[in-house]
Design a protein around this motif. Sequence first.
Motif, PDB file in Angstrom:
ATOM      1  N   ALA A 245       0.832  -1.211   0.000  1.00  0.00           N
ATOM      2  CA  ALA A 245       0.000   0.000   0.000  1.00  0.00           C
ATOM      3  C   ALA A 245       0.861   1.254   0.000  1.00  0.00           C
ATOM      4  CB  ALA A 245      -0.937  -0.011   1.205  1.00  0.00           C
ATOM      5  N   ILE A 246       1.965   1.219   0.735  1.00  0.00           N
ATOM      6  CA  ILE A 246       2.883   2.363   0.761  1.00  0.00           C
ATOM      7  C   ILE A 246       3.646   2.478  -0.559  1.00  0.00           C
ATOM      8  CG2 ILE A 246       4.940   3.317   1.881  1.00  0.00           C
ATOM      9  CD1 ILE A 246       3.959   1.928   4.474  1.00  0.00           C
ATOM     10  N   ALA A 247       4.150   1.340  -1.041  1.00  0.00           N
ATOM     11  CA  ALA A 247       4.964   1.356  -2.257  1.00  0.00           C
ATOM     12  C   ALA A 247       4.155   1.758  -3.483  1.00  0.00           C
ATOM     13  CB  ALA A 247       5.600  -0.018  -2.468  1.00  0.00           C
ATOM     14  N   LEU A 248       2.895   1.351  -3.519  1.00  0.00           N
ATOM     15  CA  LEU A 248       2.057   1.613  -4.701  1.00  0.00           C
ATOM     16  C   LEU A 248       1.180   2.849  -4.536  1.00  0.00           C
ATOM     17  CD1 LEU A 248       0.938  -2.053  -5.503  1.00  0.00           C
ATOM     18  CD2 LEU A 248       2.822  -0.760  -6.507  1.00  0.00           C
ATOM     19  N   TRP A 249       1.357   3.574  -3.461  1.00  0.00           N
ATOM     20  CA  TRP A 249       0.524   4.753  -3.189  1.00  0.00           C
ATOM     21  C   TRP A 249       0.410   5.686  -4.391  1.00  0.00           C
ATOM     22  CZ3 TRP A 249      -2.469   5.765   1.062  1.00  0.00           C
ATOM     23  CH2 TRP A 249      -2.937   7.072   1.222  1.00  0.00           C
ATOM     24  N   PRO A 250       1.514   6.026  -5.082  1.00  0.00           N
ATOM     25  CA  PRO A 250       1.392   6.939  -6.232  1.00  0.00           C
ATOM     26  C   PRO A 250       0.551   6.381  -7.377  1.00  0.00           C
ATOM     27  CG  PRO A 250       3.667   6.808  -5.488  1.00  0.00           C
ATOM     28  CD  PRO A 250       2.924   5.696  -4.801  1.00  0.00           C
ATOM     29  N   LEU A 251       0.482   5.047  -7.490  1.00  0.00           N
ATOM     30  CA  LEU A 251      -0.262   4.425  -8.583  1.00  0.00           C
ATOM     31  C   LEU A 251      -1.741   4.238  -8.264  1.00  0.00           C
ATOM     32  CD1 LEU A 251       2.313   1.649  -9.573  1.00  0.00           C
ATOM     33  CD2 LEU A 251       2.107   3.973 -10.487  1.00  0.00           C
ATOM     34  N   LEU A 252      -2.128   4.519  -7.037  1.00  0.00           N
ATOM     35  CA  LEU A 252      -3.504   4.282  -6.595  1.00  0.00           C
ATOM     36  C   LEU A 252      -4.307   5.572  -6.535  1.00  0.00           C
ATOM     37  CD1 LEU A 252      -2.720   1.757  -3.705  1.00  0.00           C
ATOM     38  CD2 LEU A 252      -3.526   1.209  -6.009  1.00  0.00           C
ATOM     39  N   GLY A 253      -3.885   6.565  -7.316  1.00  0.00           N
ATOM     40  CA  GLY A 253      -4.484   7.886  -7.213  1.00  0.00           C
ATOM     41  C   GLY A 253      -5.987   7.916  -7.409  1.00  0.00           C
ATOM     42  N   ARG A 254      -6.493   7.216  -8.425  1.00  0.00           N
ATOM     43  CA  ARG A 254      -7.937   7.243  -8.687  1.00  0.00           C
ATOM     44  C   ARG A 254      -8.706   6.604  -7.549  1.00  0.00           C
ATOM     45  NH1 ARG A 254     -11.609   3.732 -11.252  1.00  0.00           N
ATOM     46  NH2 ARG A 254     -13.446   4.819 -12.106  1.00  0.00           N
ATOM     47  N   ARG A 255      -8.249   5.461  -7.086  1.00  0.00           N
ATOM     48  CA  ARG A 255      -8.946   4.785  -5.990  1.00  0.00           C
ATOM     49  C   ARG A 255      -8.817   5.573  -4.690  1.00  0.00           C
ATOM     50  NH1 ARG A 255     -12.870   1.865  -8.011  1.00  0.00           N
ATOM     51  NH2 ARG A 255     -12.140   0.626  -9.777  1.00  0.00           N
ATOM     52  N   ARG A 256      -7.663   6.185  -4.461  1.00  0.00           N
ATOM     53  CA  ARG A 256      -7.507   7.009  -3.267  1.00  0.00           C
ATOM     54  C   ARG A 256      -8.478   8.183  -3.287  1.00  0.00           C
ATOM     55  NH1 ARG A 256      -3.229   9.838  -3.085  1.00  0.00           N
ATOM     56  NH2 ARG A 256      -1.979   9.066  -4.818  1.00  0.00           N
ATOM     57  N   ARG A 257      -8.650   8.770  -4.466  1.00  0.00           N
ATOM     58  CA  ARG A 257      -9.559   9.914  -4.584  1.00  0.00           C
ATOM     59  C   ARG A 257     -10.989   9.504  -4.254  1.00  0.00           C
ATOM     60  NH1 ARG A 257     -12.935  11.606  -8.618  1.00  0.00           N
ATOM     61  NH2 ARG A 257     -13.480  13.838  -8.589  1.00  0.00           N
ATOM     62  N   ILE A 258     -11.433   8.348  -4.788  1.00  0.00           N
ATOM     63  CA  ILE A 258     -12.790   7.871  -4.514  1.00  0.00           C
ATOM     64  C   ILE A 258     -12.966   7.595  -3.027  1.00  0.00           C
ATOM     65  CG2 ILE A 258     -14.390   5.955  -4.894  1.00  0.00           C
ATOM     66  CD1 ILE A 258     -13.152   5.724  -7.740  1.00  0.00           C
ATOM     67  N   ALA A 259     -11.992   6.896  -2.435  1.00  0.00           N
ATOM     68  CA  ALA A 259     -12.078   6.580  -1.009  1.00  0.00           C
ATOM     69  C   ALA A 259     -12.076   7.851  -0.167  1.00  0.00           C
ATOM     70  CB  ALA A 259     -10.920   5.674  -0.606  1.00  0.00           C
ATOM     71  N   ARG A 260     -11.257   8.824  -0.550  1.00  0.00           N
ATOM     72  CA  ARG A 260     -11.211  10.082   0.214  1.00  0.00           C
ATOM     73  C   ARG A 260     -12.551  10.789   0.173  1.00  0.00           C
ATOM     74  NH1 ARG A 260     -10.885  14.948  -1.527  1.00  0.00           N
ATOM     75  NH2 ARG A 260     -10.091  14.353  -3.590  1.00  0.00           N
ATOM     76  N   ILE A 261     -13.176  10.853  -1.005  1.00  0.00           N
ATOM     77  CA  ILE A 261     -14.482  11.509  -1.129  1.00  0.00           C
ATOM     78  C   ILE A 261     -15.516  10.794  -0.272  1.00  0.00           C
ATOM     79  CG2 ILE A 261     -16.381  11.970  -2.729  1.00  0.00           C
ATOM     80  CD1 ILE A 261     -14.248  12.460  -4.902  1.00  0.00           C
ATOM     81  N   ASN A 262     -15.528   9.461  -0.335  1.00  0.00           N
ATOM     82  CA  ASN A 262     -16.491   8.686   0.457  1.00  0.00           C
ATOM     83  C   ASN A 262     -16.290   8.907   1.956  1.00  0.00           C
ATOM     84  OD1 ASN A 262     -17.846   7.525  -1.712  1.00  0.00           O
ATOM     85  ND2 ASN A 262     -16.481   5.763  -1.811  1.00  0.00           N
TER      86      ASN A 262
END
Length: 292
Positions: A32-49
């Motif tokens: 999760a830490i290593a791939l954080w930059p590649l998870l931008g779209r999913r992070r954005r959705i989770a942050r909004i939720n």
Amino acid sequence: MRCWAITPLVWSARVVARLPQRVLLTLGETLAIALWPLLGRRRRIARINIDLCFPELSVAQRRTLLRRNMAATMIGALELLRAWYAPSSALQGLVRIEGLERLQAAQARGHGVLLFTGHFTGSELVTRLLAEQLGRPIRAVIRRHNSPCLEETYEAARAPVFGPTLAKKDVRGLLKVLQAGEPVGYSADQNFTYQNAFVPFFGVPASTLTTVPELVRRGRAEMLPFWFHRDAAGIYRVRIEAPWAGWAEATPEEAAAIYMRELETVVREHPEQYLWVHRRFKTRPMGEPAIY
């Protein structure tokens, strides 16, 4: 991707599936830490939720929850591999179940059972753990993948564990399985654009399927709420509860509201393990702006 190219990935998945529990959890957190930059779209959705559903938390608390949720989501991907490929010996001691007798009693009566739950990060693994204790497969309802090659690989992994899977919109297949007395894991908490109603989920109108009580009636089955989480020691805690009072007799919209209310209560217990990366509020009531 050519089908032959997937074979090395499957063998790698079989290795991951056999890892000790603590190693698997640490690996998920590290990825999760290593791939954080590649998870931008999913992070954005989770942050909004998370921002929508937990306004009472401070910004710092919501960002902490987001980080924990992304770690749980990555762990969930590894748990999926464990659900599909781990030998039963690798699953010993990983689960504690409350209410198994409710499921056993329904099965003894010859009834199919709809194990009604939500989309949590370890859903398929916990379903397999429950099936191991029950002594029979629990059928899975899934969304088919658009890639025939990947779908073939996924079905080849799932079928030995859960039996042939049921497509999300295969109502006839679901009813046939329930009428045959089989248990089925079922979630209806993702965004629906048909046979739906807007009911509150964390105070936000959420488009929710309304036909589940009818499916249970037509399947001559019983509904049992099915909840779970992974504790700090890496043990999966499962609860099979009694049916919700008034749910079976409620109107379709009322039944959907009861489901969302009960689900919200459970999610609040361990919010980091819910699938916040899904666009739960994609469909909006008439006149409301898009959220994502």
